[in-house]
Design a protein around this motif. Sequence first.
Motif, PDB file in Angstrom:
ATOM      1  N   CYS A  51       0.804  -1.235   0.000  1.00 33.22           N
ATOM      2  CA  CYS A  51       0.000   0.000   0.000  1.00 33.22           C
ATOM      3  C   CYS A  51       0.830   1.275   0.000  1.00 33.22           C
ATOM      4  CB  CYS A  51      -0.912   0.013   1.214  1.00 33.22           C
ATOM      5  SG  CYS A  51      -2.239  -1.219   1.146  1.00 33.22           S
ATOM      6  N   ALA A  52       2.126   1.173  -0.210  1.00 31.69           N
ATOM      7  CA  ALA A  52       2.963   2.370  -0.179  1.00 31.69           C
ATOM      8  C   ALA A  52       2.487   3.390  -1.211  1.00 31.69           C
ATOM      9  CB  ALA A  52       4.419   1.991  -0.444  1.00 31.69           C
ATOM     10  N   CYS A  83      -2.921   4.713  -0.448  1.00 34.12           N
ATOM     11  CA  CYS A  83      -4.052   4.735   0.480  1.00 34.12           C
ATOM     12  C   CYS A  83      -5.207   5.552  -0.097  1.00 34.12           C
ATOM     13  CB  CYS A  83      -3.623   5.320   1.818  1.00 34.12           C
ATOM     14  SG  CYS A  83      -2.231   4.431   2.551  1.00 34.12           S
ATOM     15  N   CYS A 108      -6.151  -1.202  -0.813  1.00 32.41           N
ATOM     16  CA  CYS A 108      -5.595  -0.231   0.135  1.00 32.41           C
ATOM     17  C   CYS A 108      -6.598   0.885   0.426  1.00 32.41           C
ATOM     18  CB  CYS A 108      -4.309   0.377  -0.416  1.00 32.41           C
ATOM     19  SG  CYS A 108      -3.029  -0.860  -0.791  1.00 32.41           S
ATOM     20  N   ASP A 159       0.470  -4.675   4.308  1.00 33.73           N
ATOM     21  CA  ASP A 159       1.036  -3.527   5.033  1.00 33.73           C
ATOM     22  C   ASP A 159       0.028  -2.376   5.167  1.00 33.73           C
ATOM     23  OD1 ASP A 159       0.897  -2.892   2.369  1.00 33.73           O
ATOM     24  OD2 ASP A 159       2.915  -2.024   2.245  1.00 33.73           O
ATOM     25  N   GLU A 191       1.077   1.368   6.383  1.00 35.12           N
ATOM     26  CA  GLU A 191       1.162   2.399   5.346  1.00 35.12           C
ATOM     27  C   GLU A 191      -0.040   3.353   5.369  1.00 35.12           C
ATOM     28  OE1 GLU A 191       3.595   3.088   3.387  1.00 35.12           O
ATOM     29  OE2 GLU A 191       4.878   1.401   3.945  1.00 35.12           O
ATOM     30  N   CYS A 192      -1.175   2.864   5.861  1.00 38.08           N
ATOM     31  CA  CYS A 192      -2.399   3.675   5.881  1.00 38.08           C
ATOM     32  C   CYS A 192      -2.958   3.723   7.308  1.00 38.08           C
ATOM     33  CB  CYS A 192      -3.443   3.103   4.931  1.00 38.08           C
ATOM     34  SG  CYS A 192      -2.840   2.767   3.256  1.00 38.08           S
TER      35      CYS A 192
END
Length: 263
Positions: A27-28, A31, A55, A68, A72-73
């Motif tokens: 999810c980098a 989001c 995401c 993640d 990440e979010c």
Amino acid sequence: MGSSVEFACLLLVVYTLGKNHLVSGGCAGKCCRSRDLSCLNTDWRMDRVYGTCYCDMGCVRTKDCCFDYFTECPAQDCAVSDWSFWSGCAKPCRPSVRVRVRHIEQQPSNSGEPCPSLEQQAGCREYKDHQGRHCGLHSGPAFITSMEFGKGRPKHDNYGNPLDPGFCVEFTLEYRTPHCTVENRPHTHWMRYITEGFNVCVVCEPPAMRNNSGSCQGDGLESEKEALLHWQAVGNHQCRGTWKKIQKTQQCNCPPQHSFVFI
């Protein structure tokens, strides 16, 4: 020598591909708010399945977030400002309502806590008209509100002199309308504690104390002890009823939920 160089180049290619996969996966930087089916990637999901993962805020409910998502979010709760000062009463010389507001400083995201109410109302009464003249005296029911309202009243005059501390009148509640309990607005919650058969205490103090006359509207001091007197809650004109005066005291001895103020 040649084979060593080739092996080193192969490791570099594998490392580079793996690095690119880690950067582009998960999810980098992806989001999204609410449910967004275009907010997806191909990577490991939280249920340990490799494939399409999401995401967006809806993936928590549908259980298809990328591995993640929560790092990440991270969830961001709604943030609001402090309450403004209370407004003046909507209408002078009669029971009315006052308002205070606050504004959103940060919208919630990633399943964070939603925003609370941005406006509050409360019953009130002002004793001067728009021209600054004192309101005339009125007969009628006792108007009451929560003890919390009384805490905000000034205790000193404009010159710093202490105001009359007032007194307390104790009543036995004989009747109340059903409307006292069906309202579910924040400024009417205190009305739920007005219960038939219970004793209640009501404070008479400035500025409800009429022009230094030593009494408040509807306090019953001039009535017979068994007289059936009328009261009305400020903030909900349909919440009203009757009570009988028990006694006048200097301090109120009722539980906090059964203590009110004349207004």
